[in-house]
Design a protein around this motif. Structure first.
Motif, short mmCIF file in Angstrom:
data_model
loop_
_atom_site.label_atom_id
_atom_site.label_comp_id
_atom_site.label_asym_id
_atom_site.label_seq_id
_atom_site.Cartn_x
_atom_site.Cartn_y
_atom_site.Cartn_z
N GLY A 95 0.81 -1.21 0.00
CA GLY A 95 0.00 0.00 0.00
C GLY A 95 0.84 1.26 0.00
N LEU A 96 1.90 1.29 0.83
CA LEU A 96 2.79 2.45 0.85
C LEU A 96 3.52 2.63 -0.48
N MET A 97 3.98 1.51 -1.06
CA MET A 97 4.66 1.60 -2.36
C MET A 97 3.72 2.12 -3.43
N ALA A 98 2.47 1.66 -3.41
CA ALA A 98 1.50 2.13 -4.39
C ALA A 98 1.21 3.61 -4.20
N TYR A 99 1.06 4.05 -2.95
CA TYR A 99 0.79 5.46 -2.67
C TYR A 99 1.93 6.35 -3.14
N TRP A 100 3.17 5.99 -2.75
CA TRP A 100 4.32 6.80 -3.14
C TRP A 100 4.54 6.77 -4.65
N SER A 101 4.33 5.63 -5.28
CA SER A 101 4.50 5.55 -6.72
C SER A 101 3.45 6.39 -7.44
N PHE A 102 2.23 6.39 -6.95
CA PHE A 102 1.18 7.21 -7.57
C PHE A 102 1.49 8.70 -7.41
N ARG A 103 1.98 9.10 -6.23
CA ARG A 103 2.40 10.50 -6.04
C ARG A 103 3.52 10.86 -7.01
N GLY A 104 4.46 9.93 -7.19
CA GLY A 104 5.56 10.16 -8.12
C GLY A 104 5.09 10.25 -9.56
N LEU A 105 4.09 9.42 -9.91
CA LEU A 105 3.54 9.45 -11.27
C LEU A 105 2.88 10.80 -11.53
N ILE A 106 2.14 11.30 -10.57
CA ILE A 106 1.52 12.61 -10.71
C ILE A 106 2.60 13.68 -10.86
N GLY A 107 3.67 13.57 -10.07
CA GLY A 107 4.77 14.53 -10.17
C GLY A 107 5.44 14.49 -11.53
N LEU A 108 5.60 13.30 -12.10
CA LEU A 108 6.18 13.19 -13.44
C LEU A 108 5.31 13.88 -14.47
N PHE A 109 4.00 13.66 -14.40
CA PHE A 109 3.10 14.29 -15.36
C PHE A 109 3.06 15.80 -15.19
N GLN A 110 3.26 16.31 -13.98
CA GLN A 110 3.27 17.75 -13.77
C GLN A 110 4.56 18.38 -14.28
N ARG A 111 5.65 17.64 -14.25
CA ARG A 111 6.94 18.20 -14.63
C ARG A 111 7.25 18.08 -16.11
N TYR A 112 6.87 16.95 -16.71
CA TYR A 112 7.33 16.64 -18.06
C TYR A 112 6.17 16.48 -19.03
N ASN A 113 6.49 16.34 -20.30
CA ASN A 113 5.52 16.17 -21.37
C ASN A 113 4.81 14.82 -21.23
N THR A 114 3.50 14.81 -21.44
CA THR A 114 2.69 13.61 -21.25
C THR A 114 3.11 12.47 -22.16
N ILE A 115 3.37 12.76 -23.41
CA ILE A 115 3.76 11.72 -24.36
C ILE A 115 5.09 11.10 -23.95
N LEU A 116 6.02 11.92 -23.51
CA LEU A 116 7.31 11.40 -23.08
C LEU A 116 7.17 10.50 -21.86
N ILE A 117 6.28 10.86 -20.94
CA ILE A 117 6.07 10.04 -19.75
C ILE A 117 5.49 8.69 -20.13
N ILE A 118 4.52 8.68 -21.03
CA ILE A 118 3.91 7.42 -21.45
C ILE A 118 4.95 6.52 -22.13
N LEU A 119 5.75 7.10 -23.02
CA LEU A 119 6.82 6.32 -23.66
C LEU A 119 7.84 5.82 -22.64
N TYR A 120 8.18 6.66 -21.69
CA TYR A 120 9.11 6.30 -20.62
C TYR A 120 8.58 5.11 -19.83
N LEU A 121 7.30 5.13 -19.51
CA LEU A 121 6.70 4.03 -18.75
C LEU A 121 6.65 2.75 -19.57
N ILE A 122 6.39 2.85 -20.86
CA ILE A 122 6.29 1.65 -21.70
C ILE A 122 7.67 1.05 -21.96
N ILE A 123 8.62 1.88 -22.34
CA ILE A 123 9.92 1.37 -22.77
C ILE A 123 10.83 1.03 -21.59
N LEU A 124 10.87 1.87 -20.60
CA LEU A 124 11.81 1.69 -19.49
C LEU A 124 11.06 1.53 -18.16
#
Length: 87
Positions: A13-42
C-alpha cells in the motif's frame, strides 16, 4: 489474517501510494507523451523514478514557490542593471 500478511499489505500500500504520487509529479513536470513512452519502454527505471519522486520529491506548490522566488531575484537583478546603465 496473519501478521505477515498485514505487513505485506502495508508495504504494498505504501509503495502504491508513493508511486502514484511520483507518477503525478512526473506528469506535472514533463511532457505527457514522453512520460507514457518512458513508462512503456523503461518501466523498471520509470517505476523506481516514480517511487523516489513520491517519497522525496517536491509537491507542485513548493516548485511554484521556488520558481516565483527565482523570478523575483531575476527581476531585482534586471532593475539593478537598468539603474547601472542609466548612471
Amino acid at each position: 489474517m496473519t501478521d505477515e500478511f498485514v505487513w505485506i499489505l502495508l508495504v504494498i500500500g505504501l509503495m502504491a501510494y508513493w508511486s502514484f504520487r511520483g507518477l503525478i509529479g512526473l506528469f506535472q513536470r514533463y511532457n505527457t507523451i514522453l512520460i507514457i513512452l518512458y513508462l512503456i519502454i523503461l518501466f523498471p527505471i520509470a517505476f523506481l523514478h516514480m517511487f523516489v519522486l513520491g517519497i522525496f520529491g517536491d509537491n507542485k506548490k513548493e516548485r511554484e514557490l521556488n520558481e516565483a522566488k527565482k523570478e523575483a531575484e531575476r527581476q531585482v537583478m534586471v532593475e539593478k542593471e537598468k539603474e547601472n546603465l542609466q548612471k
